[in-house]
Design an enzyme around this catalytic site. Structure first.
Site, PDB file in Angstrom:
ATOM      1  CD  GLU A 186      -3.017  -0.651  -0.112  1.00  0.00           C
ATOM      2  OE1 GLU A 186      -3.164   0.215  -0.443  1.00  0.00           O
ATOM      3  OE2 GLU A 186      -3.475  -1.931  -0.717  1.00  0.00           O
TER       4      GLU A 186
ATOM      5  CE1 TYR B 293      -6.975   2.806  -0.389  1.00  0.00           C
ATOM      6  CE2 TYR B 293      -4.428   3.169  -0.417  1.00  0.00           C
ATOM      7  CZ  TYR B 293      -5.527   2.467  -0.683  1.00  0.00           C
ATOM      8  OH  TYR B 293      -5.510   1.382  -1.752  1.00  0.00           O
TER       9      TYR B 293
ATOM     10  CG  ASP C 168      -8.201   4.446  -4.194  1.00  0.00           C
ATOM     11  OD1 ASP C 168      -9.305   4.226  -4.730  1.00  0.00           O
ATOM     12  OD2 ASP C 168      -7.330   3.350  -4.679  1.00  0.00           O
TER      13      ASP C 168
END
Length: 349
Positions: free
Chosen positions: A33, A116, A134
């Protein structure tokens, strides 16, 4: 739940086989991520594999030297991500005994992890029912539900967060979050999406109202500053070179570069060559000065456009602190300098 179920079914049929999707271990999920922020999967995947090979556990990453981390990150850009990644790995390894926080609120406390990323880790690793929002999610939801709120406005994020949370199946958070992001990445793409071959072709409001190309709305434009970088390749009598570490909070913090002279505007090559030929470097004057790249290199960053030239200065004495090129190559450089080094034979300069 029709929207959510359709999205999940599409995902199960069309998803890409990516290594961080085959685990609930928060370490590789977190790593992926962070890497994929501002980065396409195709670009980030080789970096992810290299990091997992070099640092298979959070302890390995924590114990690595920063230069090693930055060297492996070289080319991904936004280097603060790598520095934050390293700092967080150290904190988890030493203060949390290697155990990641297991919920959204605690994940938010970690350096480099925003809303996020915390939601992604919490849902993918622990199936916590918190929706991710996102760029892909903005696009899918704004088009499907015809939401024309400006996503540059901070208030809009909350609006989309509430909508995404309402759509989230509480017992299937991980699958839904992966599905909506993958749908935005593969099907509901920013430009020229294939709307005719879409599972939502009969229910998408943007398609019905012919607004696909205008949603999501984003009004804020980034102001780009032009900068002029003149790098000096100082070569001493032993064939060694001088590099320095960038410090401060500007771009490329803690990466290495050649000595730099920044000008407010583009100076002609002749004027610049004459200027540096007269200067002292480490109390030495160059015996030869010439330009190495005849064409200006342009390198775009998020808020800056760099115009870069390289000049070679040869000296007939040894320069204190100079290093062989074989040692310099091991250091982390901004990708534009790395590419220049790769395209020139420094051993024969």
């Amino acid at each position: 739940m029709e929207f959510s179920n359709s999205l999940i079914n599409w995902y199960l049929l069309n998803k890409r086989d990516l290594p961080w999707r085959n685990t609930v271990n928060p370490y590789p999920i977190w790593l992926s991520e962070i890497m994929l922020q501002q980065t396409r999967v195709a670009q980030g995947l080789p970096y992810f594999m290299a990091f997992m090979e070099a640092f298979p556990t959070v302890f390995d990453l924590a114990n690595a030297k920063e230069e090693q981390v930055l060297k492996l990150w070289q080319g991904l850009g936004y280097y603060s991500r790598a520095r934050n990644l390293h700092a967080t790995a150290k904190f988890i390894a030493t203060s949390l005994n290697g155990n990641f926080p297991s919920n959204y609120k605690e994940l938010l406390q970690l350096k480099g992890i925003g809303e996020y990323t915390a939601a992604a880790i919490a849902s993918f690793a622990y199936n916590e029912p918190v929706a991710v929002v996102d760029g892909n999610v903005f696009r899918v939801l704004s088009r499907y539900f015809n939401v024309d709120s400006d996503i540059s406005d901070g208030k809009t994020k909350k609006e989309f967060q509430i909508l995404a949370q309402e759509l989230l199946p509480k017992n299937n958070a991980a699958l839904f979050n992966q599905a909506i992001m993958e749908f935005g990445a593969l099907q509901c793409v920013p430009k020229n999406p294939n709307c005719e071959n879409c599972i939502f072709s009969s229910s998408c409001a943007a398609l019905q109202y012919k607004k696909v190309n205008t949603l999501p709305v984003k009004s804020k434009k980034i102001k780009v500053t032009n900068k002029y970088f003149n790098y000096l390749i100082l070569k001493d009598v032993q064939g060694n070179f001088v590099v320095q570490k960038r410090e401060g909070k500007g771009i490329w913090e803690n990466l290495y570069e050649f000595p730099l002279i920044e000008t407010e505007e583009l100076v002609s090559e002749i004027d610049f060559l004459n200027q540096i030929a007269l200067q002292d470097f480490y109390n030495l004057k160059p015996v030869e000065v010439f330009v190495l790249n005849n064409n200006l290199i342009q390198h775009k960053l998020s808020h800056q456009k760099l115009h870069i030239r390289f000049f070679q200065l040869n000296f007939d004495q040894k320069i204190s602190g100079s290093q062989p090129f074989s040692e310099i190559q091991k250091l982390p450089f901004p990708i534009v300098i790395h590419n220049f080094m790769q395209s020139h034979d420094f051993n024969s300069l």
